[in-house]
Design a protein around this motif. Structure first.
Motif, PDB file in Angstrom:
ATOM      1  N   PHE A   7      46.507  45.475  32.322  1.00 41.67           N
ATOM      2  CA  PHE A   7      46.388  43.967  32.201  1.00 41.67           C
ATOM      3  C   PHE A   7      44.928  43.903  32.521  1.00 41.67           C
ATOM      4  O   PHE A   7      44.282  42.699  32.128  1.00 41.67           O
ATOM      5  N   LEU A   8      43.984  44.396  32.961  1.00 36.55           N
ATOM      6  CA  LEU A   8      42.524  44.446  32.964  1.00 36.55           C
ATOM      7  C   LEU A   8      41.974  44.576  31.400  1.00 36.55           C
ATOM      8  O   LEU A   8      40.854  43.663  30.913  1.00 36.55           O
ATOM      9  N   LEU A 132      44.533  37.121  38.723  1.00 37.67           N
ATOM     10  CA  LEU A 132      43.841  38.257  38.719  1.00 37.67           C
ATOM     11  C   LEU A 132      42.943  38.444  37.839  1.00 37.67           C
ATOM     12  O   LEU A 132      41.904  38.336  38.714  1.00 37.67           O
ATOM     13  N   TYR A 133      42.249  37.398  38.267  1.00 33.90           N
ATOM     14  CA  TYR A 133      41.461  36.685  37.083  1.00 33.90           C
ATOM     15  C   TYR A 133      41.226  35.084  37.383  1.00 33.90           C
ATOM     16  O   TYR A 133      39.763  35.237  37.891  1.00 33.90           O
ATOM     17  N   ARG A 135      42.107  33.377  40.004  1.00 35.21           N
ATOM     18  CA  ARG A 135      41.274  33.398  41.499  1.00 35.21           C
ATOM     19  C   ARG A 135      40.517  34.734  42.109  1.00 35.21           C
ATOM     20  O   ARG A 135      40.532  34.795  43.512  1.00 35.21           O
ATOM     21  N   ILE A 136      40.524  36.159  41.178  1.00 33.95           N
ATOM     22  CA  ILE A 136      40.336  37.415  42.182  1.00 33.95           C
ATOM     23  C   ILE A 136      38.573  37.359  41.189  1.00 33.95           C
ATOM     24  O   ILE A 136      37.574  38.049  41.801  1.00 33.95           O
ATOM     25  N   VAL A 137      38.985  38.025  40.253  1.00 29.19           N
ATOM     26  CA  VAL A 137      38.414  38.805  39.280  1.00 29.19           C
ATOM     27  C   VAL A 137      37.154  37.505  39.244  1.00 29.19           C
ATOM     28  O   VAL A 137      35.899  38.354  39.438  1.00 29.19           O
ATOM     29  N   GLY A 138      37.523  36.824  38.439  1.00 28.68           N
ATOM     30  CA  GLY A 138      36.049  35.755  38.164  1.00 28.68           C
ATOM     31  C   GLY A 138      35.587  35.248  39.358  1.00 28.68           C
ATOM     32  O   GLY A 138      34.169  35.153  39.424  1.00 28.68           O
ATOM     33  N   ALA A 299      42.387  33.820  47.763  1.00 27.19           N
ATOM     34  CA  ALA A 299      42.859  35.206  46.359  1.00 27.19           C
ATOM     35  C   ALA A 299      43.129  36.216  46.517  1.00 27.19           C
ATOM     36  O   ALA A 299      44.482  36.714  46.133  1.00 27.19           O
ATOM     37  N   TRP A 300      42.455  36.941  47.718  1.00 24.67           N
ATOM     38  CA  TRP A 300      42.285  38.505  47.486  1.00 24.67           C
ATOM     39  C   TRP A 300      44.019  38.429  48.372  1.00 24.67           C
ATOM     40  O   TRP A 300      44.093  39.602  48.859  1.00 24.67           O
TER      41      TRP A 300
END
Length: 555
Positions: A7-8, A132-133, A135-138, A299-300
């Protein structure tokens, strides 16, 4: 974390929007910190100037404050716009991928998934990946860049005070997300257990209400439904409390950074190393820097649920169909024979058989009508003929080959089946027709609609083939929806046709018209038609009462 890698990788297709959104998020956070810090400096410098009578240029700081305020509002608006656009595009693509993954799987395998499970994967599991993006990655990348830049500026301005602020923010930025992940995983798993159970119980309550009432099981099922609802509410309540605790911890961390700035900065002020306004700038910038960490614990906290959703979505991604590939040439167009030889079938081991030692043979090109009262097992006979159900004993033979030995793709290239349920999608008329043949041109679609008696209705629609039919065909009448499903079956153009109550929901005049148009098409194929009213079906070669196929005692 291996389950998140596919998904990433898929996010790379939106990397332009995601990079732009992350840059806008960094600008928004930096503007918030700059606004707070510059405001603190300006207020303190104004107070000092008023006490001492020193000259202070108020115009440039005022312009800077206005600039940061506008930059924060504008960048935050466009960051939300760009990020959500990218993530919604990704989720739409993911739903299409999931559908394409599930569609070719053997029906026996898909059948093991309840409708509520499929609904949960298409909705809740896919939506969980926006965490995933978005709330977490971004936000994590933006927080790292923003805090690094902020601490660097504070170190250049105030030396040890900036280092103290950086130490507090670094420790909190590492500990809080890890703590939220560890503590939040059990709550996410509990939500994942109770949500499908609640949806399954809800679907059963709606679709099986008549059976529940007949069996006197409404109260027991209501208890099951409420238990799932209570479990889900409790899991979400625990998750909400943890989210609140995380937000409170971020507030304490920000004030801890403020305290560190004051503890390290006041001695510098007394030593004359930094001015009072600069100390205020450092302290308030440290307080504002906590905003970069505000969303991370929440988020985490849901990372465990995101990973579980990713694992479920990947269950079928690499699953090779347990059938051989379809033949390279197109489906055979010549009529094929169809036969049931000594077939016995029962739904459950403790129940009497629906069919017992049933035999029926259709010659190539023959049309046979099976008629009988509702509920006697006629639809089961078609399910067996289509290979959707395996008999307890006996054999179903298609074109001289047992159906059980045919690869699923080849079997469905030879058989087309109109079940009693009319399955339509929220799409246009053409979109629903192209499910049967994605490459069908308009001429073929119009011919299929003519055969099904729906051509006049579609031509009268404002947009013709592009007319939207609504969710489940809700903008069509029951008879129109049935005829659209019949037109889709005509487009398949298979040599063996199975029709289960093809004219259900049609008035007598319409049924007669459709039967007349359908007869020439069926004459070129082998057809088995089920009906409780044999007078309303197309022209046929013979009729067989269903009860004659069932050995006495086997109904």
């Amino acid at each position: 974390m291996r389950e998140l890698k596919p998904f990433l990788r898929d996010l790379r297709r939106e990397r332009g929007r995601l990079v732009l959104g992350t840059l806008l998020l960094i600008v928004s956070l930096a503007a918030s910190i700059g606004l707070m810090g510059l405001s603190g400096w300006f207020i303190t410098a104004t107070a000092v100037a008023g006490l001492t009578g020193a000259y202070l240029d108020i115009y440039r700081p005022s312009a800077g404050i206005r600039f940061f305020a506008l930059a924060r509002s504008i960048s935050r608006y466009f960051e939300r716009l760009v990020h959500h656009d990218a993530v919604l595009r990704t989720l739409a693509r993911l739903r299409g991928w999931l559908f394409r993954t599930l569609a070719p799987l053997p029906l026996a395998r898909v059948g093991r998934l309840r409708r509520s499970d499929l609904l949960n994967r298409m909705t809740a599991d896919v939506e969980a990946l926006d965490n995933l993006y978005l709330r977490i990655v971004g936000p994590s990348l933006a927080a790292v860049v923003t805090l690094a830049a902020t601490v660097t500026v504070l170190v250049l301005l105030a030396g040890p005070a900036g280092l103290a602020v950086g130490a507090v923010l670094l420790a909190g930025g590492l500990v809080l997300p890890l703590w939220a992940w560890r503590r939040g995983s059990p709550h996410g798993e509990a939500v994942d257990r109770h949500l499908p159970a609640l949806r399954g119980a809800g679907v059963d309550a709606v679709q099986g209400l008549a059976e529940l009432r007949a069996c006197g099981a409404v109260a027991r099922h209501e208890q099951r439904l409420m238990a799932a609802a209570d479990g889900l509410a409790a899991a979400r309540s625990r998750a909400a409390r943890l989210t609140g605790a995380g937000e409170g911890a971020v507030g304490l961390l920000a004030h801890g950074a403020l305290l560190a700035a004051l503890v390290a900065g006041i001695p510098l002020y007394h030593a004359g190393t930094i001015s009072g306004p600069l100390l205020a700038l450092v302290a308030l910038a440290a307080l504002a820097a906590g905003e970069a960490l505000t969303t991370l614990p929440g988020a985490w906290q849901h990372l465990g649920r995101t990973r579980a959703a990713a694992r479920r979505l990947l269950e079928h991604a690499d699953a090779a169909p347990d059938t051989a590939a379809p033949p390279s040439e197109g489906p055979p167009r010549q009529a094929l024979g169809l036969a049931l030889e000594g077939v016995t079938f029962r739904h459950e081991a403790h129940l009497p058989p629906v069919l017992r030692d049933c035999s029926l043979a259709l010659a190539p090109g023959e049309t046979v009508v099976i008629h009988g009262p509702s509920g006697c097992g006629k639809s089961t006979l078609l399910d067996l003929a289509a290979g959707l159900t395996r008999p307890e004993s006996g054999t179903v033979i298609l074109g001289g080959v047992p159906v059980a030995q045919l690869p699923e793709a080849e079997r469905f290239a030879r058989i087309t089946y109109l079940t009693q349920r009319t399955e339509l999608f929220a799409d246009s008329v053409a979109g629903n027709l192209r499910i049967a043949d994605p490459h069908a041109d308009e001429a073929r679609m119009w011919r299929a609609l003519h055969t099904a008696g729906l051509e006049e209705r579609v031509r009268a629609a404002p947009r013709g083939l592009d007319e939207w039919i609504g969710e489940g065909g809700g903008r069509l009448s029951g008879g129109e929806a049935r005829r659209l499903a019949l037109a889709r079956l005509v487009l398949v153009d298979a040599p063996v046709v199975l029709l289960d109550e093809p004219f259900r929901g049609l008035d007598d005049a319409t049924a007669t018209q459709v039967a007349r148009r359908l007869a020439p098409w069926l004459a070129e194929r082998t057809a088995l038609i089920i009906s409780h009213d044999p007078e309303s079906v197309p022209a046929h070669d013979r009729r067989v009462p269903f009860l004659e196929l069932v050995t006495p005692g086997g109904e």
